[in-house]
Design a protein around this motif. Sequence first.
Motif, mmCIF file in Angstrom:
data_model
loop_
_atom_site.group_PDB
_atom_site.id
_atom_site.type_symbol
_atom_site.label_atom_id
_atom_site.label_comp_id
_atom_site.label_asym_id
_atom_site.label_seq_id
_atom_site.Cartn_x
_atom_site.Cartn_y
_atom_site.Cartn_z
ATOM 1 N N GLU A 52 0.542 3.797 -3.544
ATOM 2 C CA GLU A 52 -0.310 4.964 -3.001
ATOM 3 C C GLU A 52 -0.825 5.246 -1.991
ATOM 4 O O GLU A 52 -1.020 6.346 -2.475
ATOM 5 C CB GLU A 52 -1.382 3.453 -2.999
ATOM 6 N N VAL A 53 -0.557 4.845 -1.292
ATOM 7 C CA VAL A 53 -0.361 6.184 0.435
ATOM 8 C C VAL A 53 0.603 7.097 0.042
ATOM 9 O O VAL A 53 0.148 8.509 0.471
ATOM 10 C CB VAL A 53 0.113 5.881 1.747
ATOM 11 N N ASP A 54 1.972 6.790 -0.427
ATOM 12 C CA ASP A 54 2.957 7.847 -0.596
ATOM 13 C C ASP A 54 2.038 8.930 -1.834
ATOM 14 O O ASP A 54 2.433 10.711 -1.803
ATOM 15 C CB ASP A 54 4.151 7.061 -0.909
ATOM 16 N N PHE A 84 1.022 -1.262 0.365
ATOM 17 C CA PHE A 84 0.120 0.034 -0.178
ATOM 18 C C PHE A 84 1.131 1.188 0.103
ATOM 19 O O PHE A 84 0.146 2.418 0.178
ATOM 20 C CB PHE A 84 -0.872 -0.244 1.293
ATOM 21 N N LYS A 85 2.418 1.513 0.476
ATOM 22 C CA LYS A 85 3.098 2.052 0.351
ATOM 23 C C LYS A 85 2.815 3.246 -0.427
ATOM 24 O O LYS A 85 2.815 4.561 -0.194
ATOM 25 C CB LYS A 85 3.915 1.592 0.873
ATOM 26 N N SER A 103 -0.025 14.943 4.004
ATOM 27 C CA SER A 103 0.331 13.896 5.349
ATOM 28 C C SER A 103 0.574 15.578 6.415
ATOM 29 O O SER A 103 0.444 15.010 7.228
ATOM 30 C CB SER A 103 1.443 13.907 4.402
ATOM 31 N N LYS A 112 -0.801 10.105 -1.758
ATOM 32 C CA LYS A 112 -2.229 11.130 -1.482
ATOM 33 C C LYS A 112 -1.593 12.079 -1.402
ATOM 34 O O LYS A 112 -1.829 12.842 -1.089
ATOM 35 C CB LYS A 112 -3.180 9.849 -1.682
ATOM 36 N N TYR A 113 -0.793 10.955 0.251
ATOM 37 C CA TYR A 113 -0.540 12.218 1.249
ATOM 38 C C TYR A 113 1.163 12.814 1.062
ATOM 39 O O TYR A 113 1.170 14.101 1.234
ATOM 40 C CB TYR A 113 -0.656 11.444 2.399
#
Length: 302
Positions: free
Chosen positions: A102-104, A99-100, A165, A106-107
Amino acid sequence: MLLRLVSYFCRAALAAMLDPQWGVDIIIGGHSHTFLDQPAEVNNILIAQAGVGTDQIGRFDIVVDDDTNSITEWKWQLLPVDSNLAEPDPEIEKLIEIFKDEVDRKYNRLVGRLARKLIHPRREEETELGNLFADIFAQQDSLDVAFTASGAIRGTELGPLVTLSDLKKIYPYDDVFYKLKVTGAVLTKIFAYIMRLENRVPGESEYLQVNKGVKAVYRDAEEKLESLSIHGKPVQDDAQYTIAMDGYRYQNAFYRLGVTEEELTQLGNPKVITTSCQDVLEEYFGCHQNLNSQIEGRLVYK
């Protein structure tokens, strides 16, 4: 020692009120971020808390007598969370990596830019970041006063570059934002309550940041609100003013603002300005660049 006493005061008071027949043996505290090396003991009830964040974990080892259903022995430890406590789990790390990216994406995207780094060093005083957020919320509608909880700002600095973030970390709490119309007498009562000396206890404060144009002066020695003005004009008891606050403060107005819900709504029911304070901040940062804010003496203590 004073800070420690203040931080577990409410839990100690609760423990003192409990009937021993109810069988409460331990109270595990939270929210106040108190570090207790060893539990306090009140009314034969152990009170413990493991500070804040994920840097440490509290461990309670207890021995219970089955016949009396009571604790006969106990040991408390405040353990740092590091590789000595537990080795990283490679399977969990693989799962996180999935998931890293995708999360990076976005945030870690840039949502705004400040003219300089703005700070929020203490929650018990007017701050640059507190003023900025209060001013942003105040621009969402025709408002005289926008109250912003200083304790909701969970960080000491922001910027100059601001990612999503960063924004979520500094203001992690999302809530509805209400607009209300109140009399000057009610508004004055609110300021007299929130500016009290006991409301500025380090670490326990319910200090509220307010928007530009608000000026309030409080005398600590006399425990009295000396003056309150908006855009240079003294607040009149019989005049009407528009104010805004998050849902938590509205729902707990008696304890957080010193007024009843009836007093807040005597001129009409609240209007929802937004269902997401976080969305307001993100949108504003995206549409305004080189934001700046100064400490102006909006709330003055003598």
